[in-house]
Design an enzyme around this catalytic site. Structure first.
Site, PDB file in Angstrom:
ATOM      1  N   LYS A  68      31.440 -96.767 -11.405  1.00  0.00           N
ATOM      2  CA  LYS A  68      32.247 -97.478 -12.401  1.00  0.00           C
ATOM      3  C   LYS A  68      32.200 -96.720 -13.728  1.00  0.00           C
ATOM      4  O   LYS A  68      31.131 -96.217 -14.114  1.00  0.00           O
ATOM      5  CB  LYS A  68      31.677 -98.888 -12.567  1.00  0.00           C
ATOM      6  CG  LYS A  68      32.479 -99.802 -13.462  1.00  0.00           C
ATOM      7  CD  LYS A  68      31.874-101.202 -13.466  1.00  0.00           C
ATOM      8  CE  LYS A  68      32.729-102.205 -14.212  1.00  0.00           C
ATOM      9  NZ  LYS A  68      32.187-103.574 -14.128  1.00  0.00           N
ATOM     10  N   SER A 143      35.428-107.387 -12.667  1.00  0.00           N
ATOM     11  CA  SER A 143      35.956-106.213 -13.334  1.00  0.00           C
ATOM     12  C   SER A 143      35.829-104.911 -12.527  1.00  0.00           C
ATOM     13  O   SER A 143      36.602-103.979 -12.750  1.00  0.00           O
ATOM     14  CB  SER A 143      35.254-106.025 -14.686  1.00  0.00           C
ATOM     15  OG  SER A 143      33.890-105.729 -14.518  1.00  0.00           O
ATOM     16  N   SER A 167      31.375-109.509 -11.440  1.00  0.00           N
ATOM     17  CA  SER A 167      32.214-108.321 -11.334  1.00  0.00           C
ATOM     18  C   SER A 167      31.952-107.404 -10.155  1.00  0.00           C
ATOM     19  O   SER A 167      32.759-106.516  -9.891  1.00  0.00           O
ATOM     20  CB  SER A 167      32.088-107.489 -12.602  1.00  0.00           C
ATOM     21  OG  SER A 167      32.986-107.980 -13.538  1.00  0.00           O
TER      22      SER A 167
HETATM   23  N1  GLN Z   1      35.111-112.153 -15.072  1.00  0.00           N
HETATM   24  C1  GLN Z   1      33.930-112.259 -15.862  1.00  0.00           C
HETATM   25  C2  GLN Z   1      34.245-111.905 -17.301  1.00  0.00           C
HETATM   26  O1  GLN Z   1      35.344-111.615 -17.553  1.00  0.00           O
HETATM   27  C3  GLN Z   1      32.845-111.380 -15.321  1.00  0.00           C
HETATM   28  C4  GLN Z   1      33.001-109.954 -15.665  1.00  0.00           C
HETATM   29  C5  GLN Z   1      31.813-109.128 -15.273  1.00  0.00           C
HETATM   30  O2  GLN Z   1      30.994-109.538 -14.438  1.00  0.00           O
HETATM   31  N2  GLN Z   1      31.686-107.977 -15.904  1.00  0.00           N
HETATM   32  O3  GLN Z   1      33.422-111.926 -18.153  1.00  0.00           O
END
Ligand code: GLN
Length: 479
Positions: A68, A143, A167
């Site tokens: 990532k 994400s 995510s």
């Molecule tokens: N969807 C969640 C957020 O927007 C989790 C994102 C993540 O785990 N980085 O914060």
């Protein structure tokens, strides 16, 4: 050659059935061929084939991985999927990346994701959304959508993501993969660009449970560069994998919220029921449990994560590094405003504003402190459950992969994280595992959560389920 699993590739290389060079060229070619369709990678490592010539001995020798773009890679551009860091080339390496390289892995490239990991669809990336290989009109999740898209499309056999509120697990569920978020403090956060430091944790995306264990073994263990690490010895998850789970106690959450509404797609409920049937047939004992403070978990998560983000992202002022606007400014405030206003995308700006508000004097007690108290109660609720249960089973997300461009309101989008944020708030390990498909043949996973540092139990239950489900080999038609 065909795309395979990490375990198969590493074994074939060890037994000299295939050379590292063949593996590397195969994946590089495949990734370059399919990436325009998937948008899974932001940047390829231009030293990849050179690195393949000198991969050190180790359990991951010659295995190509996606990382990532939130992990700093020395000499390879690291953008956080933001215009703010569009041209940032870190002078240092994240511990995760350093350890993977030491174990012999090769970094194929940097995977796409929501800007600064804020989002659940990948649509907040400055570099555009990553597509789901099971249906190119749908998102790969977020994400860590690019990491999931790359592995599901067979562009690499495994990838790393980060999980602050789901995510890693949610993209795994959208893309028919195993996604593991370890306990907080298990994996070093050094060199991982911070979103919400008390919730962030690195995690793996792979096709099998065994592959997830192999990757975790390479990166877990204390690191003096991260003071929030648990002082736990290096685990041996792979060696201790064991699918004999007879008489384990499995907690299960009812699919209904406190108002008695079932918020899940039928295939998600079916996946949980199918899992319960397998667990029972394996001799496990099932215990119905109530999800600790489910109705309050999202509010607590979004207050804490935005507050921490507002503080973490204050460093991007365009002075030392990062985006600097070419518009002229008359004073320092205006200069910062131009850099941050043009460098950050709208979701990131919205979250910085919410977080700054929550932390401001007069509101801190009503918002941040309250959320911290709710968080402590959620943790206590899970501690109590794990006095009676070895692991807990629940859905990953209310439904399957979302269509691209659905343009939901932010609040509706945040609701998709309802099943995943608890593990982060409580610091617990959790994983998502391929289990089922919808009528339209979209993947549906199930989630397992465990007590802090109980990864081995989670992996063993997941391995047993993987054996009985027997769906992991299935790949998307066009890839
Ligand atoms: N969807 C969640 C957020 O927007 C989790 C994102 C993540 O785990 N980085 O914060």
């Amino acid at each position: 050659m065909k795309s395979g699993t990490i375990a198969q590739i590493a074994k074939n290389i060890r037994e000299k059935k295939v050379s590292i060079k063949e593996v590397a060229s195969f994946y590089l070619e495949r990734a370059k061929q399919h990436n325009p369709r998937l948008n899974a990678f932001i940047t390829f490592n231009d030293q990849f084939l050179k690195d393949a010539e000198k991969a050190p001995e180790g359990p991951l020798k010659g295995v190509p991985l996606g990382i990532k773009d939130l992990f700093c890679t020395r000499g390879i551009r690291t953008t956080a999927a933001s215009r703010m860091l569009e041209n940032f080339v870190p002078p240092y390496e994240a511990t995760v990346v350093e350890r993977l390289k030491k174990a012999g892995a090769l970094i194929l490239g940097k995977c796409n994701h929501d800007e600064f990991a804020m989002g659940s669809t990948g649509e907040n990336s400055f570099f555009g959304v990553s597509k789901n290989p099971w249906d190119l009109m749908r998102t790969a999740g977020g994400s860590s959508g690019g990491s999931a898209s790359a592995v599901a499309g067979g562009l690499c056999p495994g990838a790393f993501g980060t999980d602050t509120g789901g995510s890693v697990r949610q993209p795994a569920h959208f893309c028919h993969l195993v996604g593991i978020k370890p306990s907080y403090g298990r994996v070093s956060r050094y060199g991982m660009i911070a979103y919400a430091s008390s919730l962030d944790q690195a995690g793996t995306l792979t096709r099998t449970v065994e592959d997830g264990a192999l990757l975790l073994d390479a990166v877990c263990g204390p690191d003096s560069k991260d003071s929030t690490m648990a002082q736990r010895a290096q685990p041996f998850f792979h060696k201790n994998l064991n699918s004999r789970i007879k008489s384990m106690k499995i907690g299960c959450f009812s699919p209904e919220n406190s108002k008695g509404e079932n918020m899940f797609h039928p295939a998600v409920t079916e996946a949980v029921q199918k899992t319960l049937a397998v667990l029972k047939s394996r001799g496990c004992q099932i215990k119905e449990k109530t999800w600790p403070l489910l109705d309050h978990s999202l509010s607590a998560y979004y207050l804490i994560s935005t507050s921490e983000a507002s503080s973490n992202l204050a460093r991007y002022d365009g002075v030392r590094y990062g985006f600097q606007s070419s518009d002229s400014s008359s004073d320092l405030q205006e200069f910062y405003g131009l850099n941050r206003g043009q460098g950050f995308g709208s979701e990131v700006k919205q979250r910085i504003l919410i977080g700054t508000f929550c932390l401001s004097s007069g509101y801190y007690e009503a918002y941040y402190q309250k959320a911290a108290e709710v968080r402590a109660l959620i943790k206590k609720g899970f501690d109590d459950i794990f006095k009676e249960c070895d692991v807990v089973l629940c859905p990953v997300s209310p439904g399957p992969a979302l269509p691209i461009n659905q343009k939901e309101s932010p609040l509706k989008n945040y609701l998709n994280d309802i099943c995943t944020v608890s593990a982060n708030l409580a610091g617990l390990p959790a994983l998502s595992l391929p289990a089922h498909f919808t009528e339209d043949h979209l993947p549906v996973g199930v989630q397992l959560m465990g007590p802090a540092f109980g990864e081995q139990k989670l992996l063993n239950v997941a391995l047993a389920l993987e054996e009985d489900f027997n769906v992991w080999r299935e790949t998307p038609d066009d890839f």
